[in-house]
Write an enzyme that holds these catalytic residues in place. Structure first.
Site, PDB file in Angstrom:
ATOM      1  N   LYS A 141      -8.489 -13.617  -0.625  1.00  0.00           N
ATOM      2  CA  LYS A 141      -7.328 -12.774  -0.312  1.00  0.00           C
ATOM      3  C   LYS A 141      -6.268 -13.547   0.481  1.00  0.00           C
ATOM      4  CE  LYS A 141      -4.631  -9.400   0.396  1.00  0.00           C
ATOM      5  NZ  LYS A 141      -4.418  -8.021   0.296  1.00  0.00           N
ATOM      6  N   LYS A 185      11.677 -15.934  -7.081  1.00  0.00           N
ATOM      7  CA  LYS A 185      13.004 -15.354  -6.878  1.00  0.00           C
ATOM      8  C   LYS A 185      13.502 -15.780  -5.493  1.00  0.00           C
ATOM      9  CE  LYS A 185      16.358 -12.481  -7.912  1.00  0.00           C
ATOM     10  NZ  LYS A 185      17.268 -12.748  -9.008  1.00  0.00           N
ATOM     11  N   CYS A 228       2.121  -7.701   4.668  1.00  0.00           N
ATOM     12  CA  CYS A 228       1.031  -8.635   4.351  1.00  0.00           C
ATOM     13  C   CYS A 228       1.385 -10.102   4.546  1.00  0.00           C
ATOM     14  CB  CYS A 228       0.570  -8.418   2.912  1.00  0.00           C
ATOM     15  SG  CYS A 228      -0.295  -6.866   2.721  1.00  0.00           S
TER      16      CYS A 228
HETATM   17  C1  UDX Z   1       1.845  -8.585  -1.257  1.00  0.00           C
HETATM   18  C2  UDX Z   1       0.995  -9.185  -2.393  1.00  0.00           C
HETATM   19  O1  UDX Z   1       1.826  -9.400  -3.549  1.00  0.00           O
HETATM   20  C3  UDX Z   1      -0.174  -8.277  -2.729  1.00  0.00           C
HETATM   21  O2  UDX Z   1      -0.997  -8.890  -3.720  1.00  0.00           O
HETATM   22  C4  UDX Z   1      -0.980  -8.035  -1.462  1.00  0.00           C
HETATM   23  O3  UDX Z   1      -2.045  -7.152  -1.705  1.00  0.00           O
HETATM   24  C5  UDX Z   1      -0.095  -7.475  -0.356  1.00  0.00           C
HETATM   25  O4  UDX Z   1       1.014  -8.356  -0.132  1.00  0.00           O
HETATM   26  P1  UDX Z   1       3.673  -6.665  -1.014  1.00  0.00           P
HETATM   27  O5  UDX Z   1       3.744  -7.062   0.421  1.00  0.00           O
HETATM   28  O6  UDX Z   1       3.603  -5.219  -1.363  1.00  0.00           O
HETATM   29  O7  UDX Z   1       2.424  -7.378  -1.730  1.00  0.00           O
HETATM   30  O8  UDX Z   1       5.011  -7.241  -1.718  1.00  0.00           O
HETATM   31  P2  UDX Z   1       5.397  -8.437  -2.713  1.00  0.00           P
HETATM   32  O9  UDX Z   1       5.930  -7.844  -3.952  1.00  0.00           O
HETATM   33  O10 UDX Z   1       4.334  -9.434  -2.851  1.00  0.00           O
HETATM   34  O11 UDX Z   1       6.623  -9.083  -1.926  1.00  0.00           O
HETATM   35  C6  UDX Z   1       6.459  -9.669  -0.629  1.00  0.00           C
HETATM   36  C7  UDX Z   1       7.765 -10.202  -0.121  1.00  0.00           C
HETATM   37  O12 UDX Z   1       8.167 -11.340  -0.864  1.00  0.00           O
HETATM   38  C8  UDX Z   1       8.938  -9.220  -0.186  1.00  0.00           C
HETATM   39  O13 UDX Z   1       9.707  -9.318   0.989  1.00  0.00           O
HETATM   40  C9  UDX Z   1       9.740  -9.685  -1.390  1.00  0.00           C
HETATM   41  O14 UDX Z   1      11.107  -9.359  -1.294  1.00  0.00           O
HETATM   42  C10 UDX Z   1       9.517 -11.184  -1.311  1.00  0.00           C
HETATM   43  N1  UDX Z   1       9.644 -11.864  -2.606  1.00  0.00           N
HETATM   44  C11 UDX Z   1       8.752 -11.611  -3.600  1.00  0.00           C
HETATM   45  C12 UDX Z   1      10.654 -12.819  -2.798  1.00  0.00           C
HETATM   46  O15 UDX Z   1      11.482 -13.073  -1.896  1.00  0.00           O
HETATM   47  N2  UDX Z   1      10.716 -13.483  -3.992  1.00  0.00           N
HETATM   48  C13 UDX Z   1       9.816 -13.261  -4.998  1.00  0.00           C
HETATM   49  O16 UDX Z   1       9.927 -13.929  -6.045  1.00  0.00           O
HETATM   50  C14 UDX Z   1       8.810 -12.293  -4.808  1.00  0.00           C
END
Ligand code: UDX
Length: 429
Positions: free
Chosen positions: A200, A247, A256
């Protein structure tokens, strides 16, 4: 299911929907009353409907009492929060408190599963606490089933995971957990508990690394006049690299990535390995917020007494969660330079207002257009679809000056410039 937050309640509702009887425990009567009414206590698309139908069917039973929830269960999931301590270490006090109360209510063999994200070795500690607090000599097994769902798409992530990770010590525990997860798709990774715990952290740290990497590339794009969106596409089409999590933007936030990267650094340090790569990943992310503020200053000059429209407060789109949101961190930086903020988010306004209640200088608006009134620039900080579809010509009329600084590369540069805006984004010429 001990814990009814984003992960606990979503897991409880879906396991109930798959035909199991699930008790969802949370020691907070207000939240339990909301769930009992068939509602979701936070915004997650599709969750309220699933809660409602399973409450009505009697398969989802919210309660504040362990003594109601633990005795009839075959599997007990610990799914409580593991926030950061000031030194970055994961705070396991809620996990250990849950373990004590589970033990006091154990009435026969059960599998006790850590679903919370916990440092390697936590299951052993939980096992010890349960042993010490057992009313009599009852057998039980420990296991670890980390959850990988993302907020905003939690339902589909949980029903269609890429993998189901099961860390267990005995065949009995393994087969019970395999059976419980049978209706879910995805490959099974059956392993020992410590490995499951590390999977994890390593997964979240790797995804954060991908984002920080592309954000570094975006900085380079700005100096050499290349386009990070095309670089990401060109890289991501290589299946070994993959398109997702490339992105560029204002950096990762949420409940997380920030806490888990800090915790993994702490775990590494604790075991004599400094993990320099992960430290750099975190630093790049912090710097990304400061760079956004620099970009805004380069566009409009000193921020003293300037009105900035902030579109987006949630840490990403499709959630009302503002925990460690880049937007809130950037707002604080802008305020420290004397700016005034007019902010709007389609879902997260209330949570942001609570998170910033000690801070003055932010007006929370009811819609995007009022947030734009008389502002010197618009900062896009969460990638809500709604902002893409704003009536930008009208926005231009209400702004003091037509400047947009897009921290999420949400808008198409050509079309927004064609509408008469000065437009800046991340890593695009
Ligand atoms: C994350 C993990 O993806 C998931 O597997 C875990 O269980 C919990 O943590 P989450 O926090 O819900 O999930 O959001 P996620 O979609 O992963 O995005 C996390 C952060 O990264 C956000 O702030 C998002 O804006 C940012 N992000 C994500 C980017 O800046 N660029 C990207 O390409 C993807």
């Amino acid at each position: 299911m001990i814990g009814a937050g984003y992960v606990g309640l979503t897991s409880a509702a879906i396991l109930a929907d798959l035909g199991n009887t699930v008790w969802a425990v949370r020691k907070d009567i207000e939240t339990i009353e909301i769930i009992k009414r068939g509602e979701a206590p936070f915004y997650e698309p599709g969750l309220a409907e699933i809660i409602k139908r399973n409450i009505e069917a009697g398969r989802l039973i919210p309660t504040i009492e362990y003594k109601e929830a633990v005795p009839p269960a075959e599997v007990v999931f610990i799914c409580v929060g593991t926030p950061s301590l000031p030194n970055g270490e994961a705070d396991l006090s809620q996990v250990f408190a849950a373990a004590e109360e589970i033990a006091q209510n154990l009435n026969g063999y059960k599998v006790i599963v850590d679903k919370s994200t916990v440092p390697v070795g936590t299951a052993e500690k939980v096992k010890e606490i349960i042993r010490k607090n057992l009313p009599e000599n009852i057998s039980f097994d420990m296991a670890s089933c980390p959850e990988f769902l993302r907020e905003g798409q939690a339902i589909s992530d949980m029903l269609n995971p890429d993998r189901v990770v099961i860390g267990a010590e005995t065949e009995r525990a393994k087969s019970l957990l395999l059976k419980l997860h049978e209706p879910l798709s995805g490959e099974r990774v059956v392993t020992d508990i410590k490995t499951a715990e590390l999977i994890k952290y390593a997964s979240n740290a790797f995804l954060a690394t991908k984002i920080s990497f592309i954000n570094e590339v975006a900085r380079l794009c700005e100096t050499v006049e290349a386009d990070v969106e095309d670089v990401a596409r060109g890289m991501g089409l290589d299946k070994r690299i993959g398109r997702s999590f490339l992105k560029a933007g204002v950096g990762w936030g949420g409940s997380c990535f920030p806490k888990d990267t800090r915790a993994l650094c702490f775990i590494a340090n604790d075991s004599g390995h400094t993990f320099p790569l992960l430290k750099a990943v975190i630093e790049v992310n912090n710097e990304q917020r400061r760079r956004f503020v620099q970009k805004l200053k380069a566009a409009i000059g000193p921020l003293q007494d300037k009105i900035i429209t902030v579109l987006g407060l949630a840490f990403k789109a499709n959630t009302d969660d503002v925990r460690e949101s880049a937007s809130l961190e950037i707002i604080k930086l802008l305020l420290s330079e004397g700016a005034k903020i007019q902010a709007f988010d389609p879902m997260a306004g209330k949570n942001a207002q609570m998170a910033l209640k000690e801070v003055s200088g932010v007006v929370f608006c009811q819609d995007a257009m009022s947030a734009c009134q008389d502002a010197h620039a618009v900062a896009i900080l969460t990638e809500w679809e709604e902002f893409k579809n704003l009536d930008w010509p009208v926005v231009k009329k209400v702004l003091k000056q037509p400047i947009v600084v897009d921290g999420r590369n949400l808008l198409d540069p050509e079309s927004i410039r064609a509408k008469g805006f000065l437009y800046f984004s991340i890593g695009r010429p």
